[in-house]
Scaffold this motif. Structure first.
Motif, PDB file in Angstrom:
ATOM      1  N   GLY A   5      -9.252  13.096  -0.967  1.00 24.68           N
ATOM      2  CA  GLY A   5     -10.018  11.835  -0.539  1.00 24.68           C
ATOM      3  C   GLY A   5     -11.272  11.591  -1.290  1.00 24.68           C
ATOM      4  N   SER A   6     -11.900  12.676  -2.032  1.00 25.51           N
ATOM      5  CA  SER A   6     -13.135  12.454  -2.830  1.00 25.51           C
ATOM      6  C   SER A   6     -13.080  11.458  -3.954  1.00 25.51           C
ATOM      7  CB  SER A   6     -13.845  13.813  -3.175  1.00 25.51           C
ATOM      8  OG  SER A   6     -13.020  14.307  -3.953  1.00 25.51           O
ATOM      9  N   ILE A   7     -13.969  10.524  -4.301  1.00 26.20           N
ATOM     10  CA  ILE A   7     -13.954   9.762  -5.286  1.00 26.20           C
ATOM     11  C   ILE A   7     -14.028  10.475  -6.425  1.00 26.20           C
ATOM     12  CG2 ILE A   7     -15.034   7.763  -6.388  1.00 26.20           C
ATOM     13  CD1 ILE A   7     -15.746   6.642  -3.515  1.00 26.20           C
ATOM     14  N   ILE A   8     -13.154  10.002  -7.694  1.00 27.22           N
ATOM     15  CA  ILE A   8     -13.338  10.378  -8.940  1.00 27.22           C
ATOM     16  C   ILE A   8     -14.279   9.651  -9.658  1.00 27.22           C
ATOM     17  CG2 ILE A   8     -12.060  11.237 -11.082  1.00 27.22           C
ATOM     18  CD1 ILE A   8      -9.787  11.684  -9.329  1.00 27.22           C
ATOM     19  N   ASN A   9     -15.179  10.390 -10.374  1.00 27.67           N
ATOM     20  CA  ASN A   9     -16.234   9.517 -11.203  1.00 27.67           C
ATOM     21  C   ASN A   9     -15.421   8.861 -12.472  1.00 27.67           C
ATOM     22  OD1 ASN A   9     -18.424   7.854 -12.025  1.00 27.67           O
ATOM     23  ND2 ASN A   9     -19.677   9.732 -12.851  1.00 27.67           N
ATOM     24  N   TRP A  10     -14.367   8.256 -12.568  1.00 27.52           N
ATOM     25  CA  TRP A  10     -13.796   7.527 -13.767  1.00 27.52           C
ATOM     26  C   TRP A  10     -13.112   6.421 -13.530  1.00 27.52           C
ATOM     27  CZ3 TRP A  10      -8.836   6.605 -15.088  1.00 27.52           C
ATOM     28  CH2 TRP A  10      -8.345   6.469 -16.213  1.00 27.52           C
ATOM     29  N   THR A  11     -13.141   5.604 -14.392  1.00 27.85           N
ATOM     30  CA  THR A  11     -12.368   4.201 -14.196  1.00 27.85           C
ATOM     31  C   THR A  11     -11.490   3.998 -15.430  1.00 27.85           C
ATOM     32  OG1 THR A  11     -14.657   3.426 -13.274  1.00 27.85           O
ATOM     33  CG2 THR A  11     -13.357   1.827 -14.122  1.00 27.85           C
ATOM     34  N   SER A  12     -10.474   3.425 -15.118  1.00 27.81           N
ATOM     35  CA  SER A  12      -9.520   3.045 -16.084  1.00 27.81           C
ATOM     36  C   SER A  12      -9.890   1.741 -16.697  1.00 27.81           C
ATOM     37  CB  SER A  12      -8.246   2.854 -15.395  1.00 27.81           C
ATOM     38  OG  SER A  12      -7.384   2.125 -15.935  1.00 27.81           O
TER      39      SER A  12
ATOM     40  N   LEU B  80       0.854  -1.069  -0.179  1.00 30.08           N
ATOM     41  CA  LEU B  80      -0.163  -0.004   0.156  1.00 30.08           C
ATOM     42  C   LEU B  80       0.946   1.032   0.017  1.00 30.08           C
ATOM     43  CD1 LEU B  80      -2.789   1.098   0.277  1.00 30.08           C
ATOM     44  CD2 LEU B  80      -2.525   1.320   2.640  1.00 30.08           C
ATOM     45  N   ASP B  81       0.874   1.964  -1.035  1.00 30.57           N
ATOM     46  CA  ASP B  81       1.748   3.182  -0.988  1.00 30.57           C
ATOM     47  C   ASP B  81       1.211   4.380  -0.085  1.00 30.57           C
ATOM     48  OD1 ASP B  81       3.377   2.008  -2.871  1.00 30.57           O
ATOM     49  OD2 ASP B  81       2.323   3.276  -4.994  1.00 30.57           O
ATOM     50  N   ALA B  82       2.107   4.920   0.241  1.00 25.12           N
ATOM     51  CA  ALA B  82       1.798   6.043   1.340  1.00 25.12           C
ATOM     52  C   ALA B  82       0.566   7.039   1.102  1.00 25.12           C
ATOM     53  CB  ALA B  82       3.212   6.783   1.754  1.00 25.12           C
ATOM     54  N   ASP B  83       0.343   7.432  -0.172  1.00 28.89           N
ATOM     55  CA  ASP B  83      -0.683   8.181  -0.530  1.00 28.89           C
ATOM     56  C   ASP B  83      -1.949   7.636  -0.871  1.00 28.89           C
ATOM     57  OD1 ASP B  83       0.385   7.226  -2.914  1.00 28.89           O
ATOM     58  OD2 ASP B  83       0.321   9.101  -3.827  1.00 28.89           O
ATOM     59  N   ASN B  84      -2.015   6.484  -0.559  1.00 28.05           N
ATOM     60  CA  ASN B  84      -3.153   5.596  -0.939  1.00 28.05           C
ATOM     61  C   ASN B  84      -3.903   5.226   0.483  1.00 28.05           C
ATOM     62  OD1 ASN B  84      -2.732   6.149  -3.431  1.00 28.05           O
ATOM     63  ND2 ASN B  84      -1.671   3.975  -3.864  1.00 28.05           N
ATOM     64  N   VAL B  85      -5.225   4.542   0.438  1.00 28.37           N
ATOM     65  CA  VAL B  85      -5.873   4.283   1.249  1.00 28.37           C
ATOM     66  C   VAL B  85      -6.452   2.740   1.254  1.00 28.37           C
ATOM     67  CG1 VAL B  85      -6.207   6.473   2.483  1.00 28.37           C
ATOM     68  CG2 VAL B  85      -8.024   5.513   0.642  1.00 28.37           C
TER      69      VAL B  85
END
Length: 248
Positions: free
Chosen positions: A123-130, A86-91
Protein backbone atom coordinates in the motif's frame (compact mmCIF):
# COMPACT_ATOMS: atom_id res chain seq x y z
CA UNK A 1 -26.68 11.90 -6.06
CA UNK A 2 -26.34 8.11 -6.08
CA UNK A 3 -22.87 6.68 -6.68
CA UNK A 4 -21.82 3.10 -7.40
CA UNK A 5 -18.39 1.52 -7.68
CA UNK A 6 -18.17 -1.69 -9.72
CA UNK A 7 -15.50 -4.23 -8.72
CA UNK A 8 -15.03 -7.64 -10.31
CA UNK A 9 -13.05 -10.07 -8.19
CA UNK A 10 -11.60 -13.53 -8.71
CA UNK A 11 -9.38 -15.16 -6.10
CA UNK A 12 -7.98 -12.10 -4.36
CA UNK A 13 -6.79 -12.55 -0.80
CA UNK A 14 -9.27 -11.38 1.83
CA UNK A 15 -6.90 -8.66 2.96
CA UNK A 16 -6.51 -7.26 -0.56
CA UNK A 17 -10.23 -7.32 -1.32
CA UNK A 18 -11.04 -5.92 2.10
CA UNK A 19 -8.64 -3.02 1.57
CA UNK A 20 -10.43 -2.17 -1.67
CA UNK A 21 -13.85 -2.37 -0.02
CA UNK A 22 -12.79 -0.30 2.97
CA UNK A 23 -11.49 2.44 0.69
CA UNK A 24 -14.91 2.73 -0.92
CA UNK A 25 -16.70 2.79 2.42
CA UNK A 26 -14.27 5.44 3.75
CA UNK A 27 -15.47 8.11 1.32
CA UNK A 28 -16.93 11.29 2.80
CA UNK A 29 -20.31 10.46 1.24
CA UNK A 30 -22.27 7.23 0.87
CA UNK A 31 -21.07 5.10 -2.03
CA UNK A 32 -22.56 1.74 -2.91
CA UNK A 33 -20.18 -1.02 -3.93
CA UNK A 34 -21.24 -3.61 -6.51
CA UNK A 35 -18.96 -6.64 -6.27
CA UNK A 36 -19.10 -9.36 -8.90
CA UNK A 37 -17.56 -12.71 -8.01
CA UNK A 38 -15.95 -14.21 -11.10
CA UNK A 39 -16.54 -17.85 -10.20
CA UNK A 40 -15.13 -17.80 -6.66
CA UNK A 41 -17.56 -15.99 -4.34
CA UNK A 42 -16.50 -14.84 -0.89
CA UNK A 43 -19.68 -14.60 1.12
CA UNK A 44 -18.12 -12.45 3.86
CA UNK A 45 -18.27 -9.41 1.56
CA UNK A 46 -22.04 -9.29 2.18
CA UNK A 47 -21.36 -8.26 5.78
CA UNK A 48 -20.64 -4.76 4.45
CA UNK A 49 -23.76 -2.60 4.54
CA UNK A 50 -22.95 -0.78 1.29
CA UNK A 51 -22.39 -3.92 -0.82
CA UNK A 52 -24.46 -5.51 -3.58
CA UNK A 53 -22.97 -8.93 -4.35
CA UNK A 54 -23.45 -10.58 -7.75
CA UNK A 55 -22.10 -14.12 -8.17
CA UNK A 56 -21.05 -15.78 -11.42
CA UNK A 57 -20.86 -19.49 -10.68
CA UNK A 58 -18.35 -20.08 -13.47
CA UNK A 59 -15.27 -17.94 -14.00
CA UNK A 60 -15.20 -15.92 -17.21
CA UNK A 61 -11.38 -15.93 -17.34
CA UNK A 62 -11.27 -12.70 -19.35
CA UNK A 63 -9.43 -10.22 -17.12
CA UNK A 64 -12.67 -9.27 -15.37
CA UNK A 65 -14.31 -7.94 -18.52
CA UNK A 66 -17.50 -10.02 -18.26
CA UNK A 67 -18.17 -9.38 -14.55
CA UNK A 68 -17.20 -5.72 -14.97
CA UNK A 69 -19.70 -5.31 -17.81
CA UNK A 70 -22.45 -7.06 -15.87
CA UNK A 71 -21.81 -4.90 -12.82
CA UNK A 72 -21.97 -1.76 -14.94
CA UNK A 73 -25.28 -2.85 -16.46
CA UNK A 74 -26.65 -3.65 -13.00
CA UNK A 75 -25.67 -0.18 -11.78
CA UNK A 76 -27.48 1.40 -14.73
CA UNK A 77 -30.59 -0.64 -14.02
CA UNK A 78 -30.40 0.35 -10.34
CA UNK A 79 -30.60 4.00 -11.46
CA UNK A 80 -27.25 5.33 -10.22
CA UNK A 81 -26.11 8.80 -11.28
CA UNK A 82 -22.36 8.08 -11.26
CA UNK A 83 -20.59 4.77 -11.84
CA UNK A 84 -16.91 3.99 -11.48
CA UNK A 85 -14.82 0.91 -12.19
CA UNK A 86 -12.37 -0.20 -9.50
CA UNK A 87 -10.31 -3.37 -9.73
CA UNK A 88 -10.15 -5.54 -6.62
CA UNK A 89 -6.45 -4.89 -5.91
CA UNK A 90 -6.80 -1.12 -6.19
CA UNK A 91 -8.11 1.51 -3.78
CA UNK A 92 -9.69 4.95 -3.65
CA UNK A 93 -8.12 7.63 -1.51
CA UNK A 94 -10.52 9.08 1.07
CA UNK A 95 -10.93 12.38 -0.84
CA UNK A 96 -11.66 10.66 -4.15
CA UNK A 97 -15.39 11.21 -4.63
CA UNK A 98 -15.25 14.67 -3.11
CA UNK A 99 -12.76 15.53 -5.87
CA UNK A 100 -14.89 13.71 -8.45
CA UNK A 101 -18.07 15.64 -7.64
CA UNK A 102 -16.15 18.92 -7.61
CA UNK A 103 -14.63 17.96 -10.95
CA UNK A 104 -17.97 17.23 -12.57
CA UNK A 105 -19.46 20.47 -11.21
CA UNK A 106 -16.52 22.67 -12.20
CA UNK A 107 -16.01 21.33 -15.72
CA UNK A 108 -19.39 20.11 -16.87
CA UNK A 109 -17.70 16.88 -17.90
CA UNK A 110 -19.71 13.79 -18.81
CA UNK A 111 -16.79 11.41 -18.28
CA UNK A 112 -14.18 12.13 -15.65
CA UNK A 113 -10.70 10.62 -15.65
CA UNK A 114 -9.15 10.11 -12.24
CA UNK A 115 -5.39 9.96 -11.83
CA UNK A 116 -3.50 7.25 -10.00
CA UNK A 117 -0.61 6.72 -7.64
CA UNK A 118 1.37 3.54 -8.17
CA UNK A 119 1.39 1.47 -4.98
CA UNK A 120 3.54 -1.37 -3.70
CA UNK A 121 1.61 -4.45 -2.59
CA UNK A 122 1.84 -3.18 1.01
CA UNK A 123 0.00 0.00 0.00
CA UNK A 124 2.95 2.39 0.11
CA UNK A 125 3.26 4.92 -2.71
CA UNK A 126 5.91 4.37 -5.37
CA UNK A 127 7.74 7.53 -6.35
CA UNK A 128 7.29 6.98 -10.07
CA UNK A 129 4.90 8.45 -12.62
CA UNK A 130 3.83 7.07 -15.97
CA UNK A 131 4.35 9.60 -18.76
CA UNK A 132 1.43 7.99 -20.62
CA UNK A 133 -0.81 8.64 -17.63
CA UNK A 134 0.38 12.22 -17.20
CA UNK A 135 -0.19 13.02 -20.87
CA UNK A 136 -3.55 11.18 -20.94
CA UNK A 137 -2.28 8.75 -23.56
CA UNK A 138 -3.46 5.89 -21.37
CA UNK A 139 -6.18 5.56 -18.75
CA UNK A 140 -6.28 2.63 -16.37
CA UNK A 141 -9.55 0.74 -15.88
CA UNK A 142 -9.92 2.00 -12.30
CA UNK A 143 -9.71 5.65 -13.37
CA UNK A 144 -12.94 5.90 -15.37
CA UNK A 145 -15.84 7.73 -13.71
CA UNK A 146 -19.07 7.86 -15.74
CA UNK A 147 -21.98 10.27 -15.45
CA UNK A 148 -25.35 9.25 -16.91
CA UNK A 149 -24.52 10.81 -20.29
CA UNK A 150 -21.45 8.55 -20.50
CA UNK A 151 -23.24 5.29 -19.69
CA UNK A 152 -23.69 4.33 -23.39
CA UNK A 153 -19.93 4.53 -23.88
CA UNK A 154 -19.30 2.53 -20.69
CA UNK A 155 -21.45 -0.27 -22.11
CA UNK A 156 -19.00 -0.64 -24.98
CA UNK A 157 -16.67 -2.46 -22.56
CA UNK A 158 -18.78 -5.56 -23.18
CA UNK A 159 -17.79 -5.50 -26.87
CA UNK A 160 -14.09 -5.97 -26.14
CA UNK A 161 -13.16 -9.47 -27.41
CA UNK A 162 -11.87 -11.94 -24.87
CA UNK A 163 -8.62 -12.23 -26.83
CA UNK A 164 -7.93 -8.53 -26.24
CA UNK A 165 -8.57 -8.71 -22.51
CA UNK A 166 -4.96 -8.01 -21.63
CA UNK A 167 -5.22 -4.63 -23.39
CA UNK A 168 -8.86 -3.96 -22.50
CA UNK A 169 -8.23 -0.51 -21.01
CA UNK A 170 -6.34 0.57 -24.14
CA UNK A 171 -9.05 -0.77 -26.44
CA UNK A 172 -11.71 0.99 -24.39
CA UNK A 173 -9.73 4.24 -24.39
CA UNK A 174 -9.91 4.20 -28.18
CA UNK A 175 -13.72 4.13 -27.88
CA UNK A 176 -13.67 6.98 -25.37
CA UNK A 177 -11.51 9.16 -27.62
CA UNK A 178 -13.90 8.61 -30.54
CA UNK A 179 -16.97 9.50 -28.50
CA UNK A 180 -18.53 12.96 -28.46
CA UNK A 181 -18.39 13.12 -24.69
CA UNK A 182 -17.05 16.08 -22.80
CA UNK A 183 -14.10 14.61 -20.89
CA UNK A 184 -12.07 16.11 -18.09
CA UNK A 185 -9.26 14.82 -15.88
CA UNK A 186 -8.79 15.44 -12.18
CA UNK A 187 -5.71 17.54 -11.34
CA UNK A 188 -4.81 15.36 -8.34
CA UNK A 189 -4.19 11.65 -7.84
CA UNK A 190 -6.99 9.95 -5.93
CA UNK A 191 -6.75 6.31 -7.06
CA UNK A 192 -4.20 3.83 -5.72
CA UNK A 193 -3.05 1.25 -8.29
CA UNK A 194 -1.24 -1.82 -6.96
CA UNK A 195 1.69 -2.16 -9.34
CA UNK A 196 3.03 -5.60 -10.20
CA UNK A 197 4.96 -4.60 -13.34
CA UNK A 198 8.71 -5.33 -13.00
CA UNK A 199 9.76 -2.40 -15.18
CA UNK A 200 8.42 0.13 -12.69
CA UNK A 201 10.43 -1.37 -9.82
CA UNK A 202 13.57 -1.63 -11.90
CA UNK A 203 13.18 2.04 -12.82
CA UNK A 204 13.36 3.01 -9.14
CA UNK A 205 16.09 0.54 -8.27
CA UNK A 206 13.95 -1.99 -6.41
CA UNK A 207 13.43 -5.70 -6.89
CA UNK A 208 9.99 -6.58 -8.28
CA UNK A 209 7.63 -8.02 -5.65
CA UNK A 210 6.78 -11.71 -5.48
CA UNK A 211 4.07 -12.58 -7.97
CA UNK A 212 5.06 -9.80 -10.36
CA UNK A 213 3.68 -10.06 -13.88
CA UNK A 214 5.17 -9.77 -17.34
CA UNK A 215 2.77 -8.45 -19.94
CA UNK A 216 4.71 -8.46 -23.20
CA UNK A 217 3.97 -12.09 -24.12
CA UNK A 218 0.26 -11.43 -23.63
CA UNK A 219 0.51 -8.28 -25.74
CA UNK A 220 2.22 -10.27 -28.47
CA UNK A 221 -0.53 -12.90 -28.41
CA UNK A 222 -3.22 -10.22 -28.61
CA UNK A 223 -1.48 -8.50 -31.50
CA UNK A 224 -1.07 -11.78 -33.40
CA UNK A 225 -4.74 -12.66 -32.88
CA UNK A 226 -5.90 -9.24 -34.05
CA UNK A 227 -3.64 -9.12 -37.10
CA UNK A 228 -4.65 -12.59 -38.28
CA UNK A 229 -8.37 -12.09 -37.67
CA UNK A 230 -10.76 -12.23 -40.59
CA UNK A 231 -11.20 -8.71 -41.97
CA UNK A 232 -15.00 -8.80 -41.74
CA UNK A 233 -14.82 -9.82 -38.10
CA UNK A 234 -12.26 -7.10 -37.40
CA UNK A 235 -14.49 -4.46 -38.99
CA UNK A 236 -17.49 -5.64 -36.97
CA UNK A 237 -15.57 -5.38 -33.69
CA UNK A 238 -14.40 -1.87 -34.54
CA UNK A 239 -17.89 -0.82 -35.57
CA UNK A 240 -19.33 -2.07 -32.25
CA UNK A 241 -16.61 -0.27 -30.32
CA UNK A 242 -16.93 2.87 -32.42
CA UNK A 243 -13.18 3.11 -32.82
CA UNK A 244 -10.20 1.89 -34.82
CA UNK A 245 -8.15 -0.67 -32.94
CA UNK A 246 -4.38 -0.47 -33.25
CA UNK A 247 -2.40 -2.82 -31.01
CA UNK A 248 1.20 -1.66 -30.79
Amino acid sequence: MRIAVVTPYYREDNEILGRCMNSVRAQSMHVDHILIADGHPQEWVEDYDNVDHLVLRKSSADYGDTPRSLGFLLAIRRDYDIIQFLDADNVLFSNHFEAVLNGFAATGAELLIARRHMLRPDGSIINWTSEEDENLQHVDTSCYVFSRNAFPVGLKWSYIPRELGCVDDRVFFASVKCSNLKISALPIKTVGYTCMWPGVYRAIGEDPPPGHREIMDRYADAKTWWNTLDENRRQLIQRNLGATINIV
